[in-house]
Write a protein that holds these residues in place. Structure first.
Motif, PDB file in Angstrom:
ATOM      1  N   PHE A 195     -26.831 -12.511 -68.164  1.00 12.04           N
ATOM      2  CA  PHE A 195     -25.986 -13.069 -68.781  1.00 12.04           C
ATOM      3  C   PHE A 195     -26.163 -13.833 -69.929  1.00 12.04           C
ATOM      4  N   CYS A 196     -27.568 -13.827 -70.291  1.00  7.28           N
ATOM      5  CA  CYS A 196     -28.346 -13.750 -71.152  1.00  7.28           C
ATOM      6  C   CYS A 196     -28.842 -12.977 -72.054  1.00  7.28           C
ATOM      7  N   LYS A 197     -29.333 -13.183 -73.505  1.00  4.69           N
ATOM      8  CA  LYS A 197     -29.862 -12.331 -74.134  1.00  4.69           C
ATOM      9  C   LYS A 197     -31.165 -11.770 -74.185  1.00  4.69           C
ATOM     10  N   SER A 198     -31.987 -12.187 -73.701  1.00  4.32           N
ATOM     11  CA  SER A 198     -32.988 -12.241 -73.667  1.00  4.32           C
ATOM     12  C   SER A 198     -33.745 -12.349 -72.428  1.00  4.32           C
ATOM     13  N   LYS A 199     -35.158 -12.115 -71.774  1.00  5.94           N
ATOM     14  CA  LYS A 199     -35.428 -12.172 -70.751  1.00  5.94           C
ATOM     15  C   LYS A 199     -35.917 -13.685 -70.199  1.00  5.94           C
ATOM     16  N   LYS A 200     -36.273 -13.882 -71.043  1.00  9.29           N
ATOM     17  CA  LYS A 200     -36.800 -14.784 -70.383  1.00  9.29           C
ATOM     18  C   LYS A 200     -35.788 -16.565 -70.620  1.00  9.29           C
ATOM     19  N   MET A 201     -34.850 -15.800 -71.041  1.00 10.15           N
ATOM     20  CA  MET A 201     -33.597 -16.767 -70.959  1.00 10.15           C
ATOM     21  C   MET A 201     -32.658 -16.282 -69.825  1.00 10.15           C
ATOM     22  N   GLU A 202     -32.836 -15.159 -68.654  1.00  6.50           N
ATOM     23  CA  GLU A 202     -32.331 -14.587 -68.071  1.00  6.50           C
ATOM     24  C   GLU A 202     -33.255 -14.800 -66.747  1.00  6.50           C
ATOM     25  N   TYR A 203     -34.102 -15.386 -66.919  1.00  5.93           N
ATOM     26  CA  TYR A 203     -35.067 -15.699 -65.825  1.00  5.93           C
ATOM     27  C   TYR A 203     -35.107 -16.739 -65.613  1.00  5.93           C
ATOM     28  N   LEU A 204     -34.473 -17.649 -66.586  1.00  6.08           N
ATOM     29  CA  LEU A 204     -34.158 -19.214 -66.331  1.00  6.08           C
ATOM     30  C   LEU A 204     -32.511 -19.133 -65.792  1.00  6.08           C
TER      31      LEU A 204
END
Length: 380
Positions: free
Chosen positions: A254-263
Motif C-alpha cells: 500500500f505504501c511506498k516506504s517500508k516504514k509507512m507500510e509497517y505502520l
C-alpha cells in the motif's frame, strides 16, 4: 466511470459537519469526566483521539507528498505545517469540496464520454479526493471511535451510573462508525471501474452487517473486561498480533516506504480486532468464515465462562440485557453478512489496468493518471 453527483456533494458536507461535531463531543465528554475527578477515563479518551489524529495526519501528509511529487516545495511545506497542527483533514475537505462542487454543479459530462474527457478528469479528481478522506475516516473509526465506544459501554456496565454525555458519546460513536463504513464502500465502488454501483438496499444490508457484528464483538470484549481487565488486554494484544501477522503474510504494498507500510499493517491489525478487512482485493470467503466463526465461538465461550466463574452476576438485569443484545446482534449480523455476500457483493475484482497511464488534460496536455490507492486498499 461513475459520476460525482450533487447528492455525493451534500453527503460530503454532512460528513464534514459530523467530523467537527465528533471532535467537540470528545472534548466535552473528556472535560466532564475530568471535572468529576475521573481522570483515568478523561486521559484514555484524549489518548485515543491523540493517537488517531497523529496516525491519520501522517498518512494524509504522505499521500499529499506522493501526489504532489515534483511540484512546488513551498506549497508542500505549508501542507506539512497544517498537518503538524492536526489540520490536515480540513485541507483535504477543502480540496474535496472544491473538486466536488466543480464536478457536481459546473461540469456536464455525457454518459458515453471516455475518461480522457476533461470533465471526467474533474470527476476523477473529486472522487479521489473524497476517497482519501473516507480512507482516513476508516482509520479514525477503528483507532479512536471504536475504542471510545468500547470504553463508554464498559463504564456504563461497571458503574451503572449514566449521564447524558455518556449516551451522546455512544450515539456519536455509532453514527461515526456506521457512516465511515458506508461512505468507504461508496468510494470503493466509485473509484474502481470493476465494481458495481452501491445501491440503496445494498447500502443498508452492508451497514447492518458491519454495525451489528461490530456491536456484538464490542459487547463481548466489554464482558471480558468486566470479568478481568488483564484478560481483556491480553486478548486484544493476541488478536492484534494475529491480524498483524496476517498482513505480513499478505505482503501488502500500500505504501511506498517500508516504514509507512509497517505502520499501515499495524493499523490494519487494529482494524482486524473489530472487523474483517480484505487488504488485497482477493476472494477471501474462507478467511471471512474463519474470522466470524472465531468471533462466534469466543462470544459463546465468554458467556459460558460467566455461568461458571461468576454465577451471581447472571441474576443481574444488566448482564441479562447485555447477553441478549450480544447474541441478537451476532445472529442478525451474520444473517445480514450472508445476505450481502449472496446477493449484493460484487463478483469482479480490481485489475491493475483499471486506469490508463495517460489521458488528455486541459489544453490538450498529457496528464499522468496515477493508480488509485484503492488498488491496494480494499475492505469488503
Amino acid at each position: 466511470m461513475m459520476k460525482f453527483t450533487k447528492q455525493n456533494f451534500f453527503f460530503l458536507v454532512g460528513g464534514m459537519i459530523i467530523y467537527v461535531v465528533d471532535i467537540v463531543v470528545d472534548f466535552w465528554v473528556a472535560s466532564r469526566y475530568f471535572c468529576q475527578g475521573q481522570y483515568s477515563w478523561s486521559i484514555l479518551i484524549m489518548c485515543f483521539r491523540g493517537l488517531s489524529s497523529i496516525i491519520t495526519q501522517i498518512f494524509s501528509y504522505k499521500w499529499f507528498k506522493n501526489d504532489w511529487e515534483g511540484t512546488d516545495t513551498g506549497k508542500l511545506k505549508l501542507v506539512f505545517l497544517l498537518h503538524l497542527f492536526h489540520c490536515g483533514i480540513f485541507i483535504r475537505y477543502w480540496f474535496a469540496l472544491k473538486y466536488g462542487c466543480q464536478a457536481a454543479f459546473k461540469q456536464t459530462s455525457s454518459r458515453g464520454a471516455s475518461e480522457t474527457d476533461p470533465s471526467n478528469f474533474i470527476q476523477k479528481q473529486a472522487i479521489d479526493a473524497v476517497t482519501d478522506i473516507n480512507m482516513l475516516r476508516v482509520f479514525k473509526a477503528f483507532l479512536e471511535t471504536t475504542p471510545q465506544l468500547f470504553l463508554q459501554i464498559y463504564i456504563l456496565m461497571e458503574h451503572g451510573k449514566t449521564h447524558f454525555y455518556q449516551y451522546a458519546a455512544i450515539i456519536i460513536s455509532f453514527c461515526g462508525i456506521s457512516l465511515s463504513m458506508v461512505d468507504y464502500q461508496i468510494s470503493l465502488r466509485k473509484s474502481l471501474p470493476d465494481k458495481d454501483e452501491f445501491r440503496v438496499l445494498s447500502k443498508f444490508v452492508y451497514l447492518f452487517y458491519k454495525l451489528l457484528t461490530i456491536t456484538s464483538w464490542i459487547l463481548t470484549i466489554s464482558l471480558v473486561t468486566l470479568l478481568s481487565v488483564r484478560i481483556s488486554v491480553i486478548l486484544l494484544i493476541f488478536l492484534w498480533i494475529c491480524g498483524f501477522t496476517w498482513t505480513l503474510k499478505q505482503h501488502t504494498t500500500f505504501c511506498k516506504s517500508k516504514k509507512m507500510e509497517y505502520l499501515y499493517r499495524t493499523v490494519v491489525g487494529i482494524i482486524l480486532i473489530f472487523s474483517f478487512f480484505n487488504i488485497k482485493g482477493r476472494r477471501t470467503k474462507v478467511c471471512l468464515y474463519i474470522y466470524y466463526a472465531t468471533h462466534t465461538v469466543v462470544t459463546l465461550c465468554i458467556l459460558f465462562v460467566y455461568m461458571f466463574w461468576k454465577p451471581s452476576i447472571i441474576k443481574e438485569i444488566c448482564f441479562t440485557i447485555v447477553s441478549i443484545l450480544t447474541i441478537l446482534c451476532l445472529v442478525l449480523g451474520i444473517i445480514f453478512l450472508v445476505v450481502y455476500y449472496s446477493h449484493f457483493h460484487p463478483t469482479s475484482y480490481c485489475t491493475p489496468q483499471a486506469y490508463s497511464d495517460e489521458m488528455d488534460g486541459v489544453a490538450g496536455q498529457k496528464v499522468r493518471v496515477k493508480t488509485g490507492r484503492f488498488q491496494n486498499f480494499l475492505m469488503q
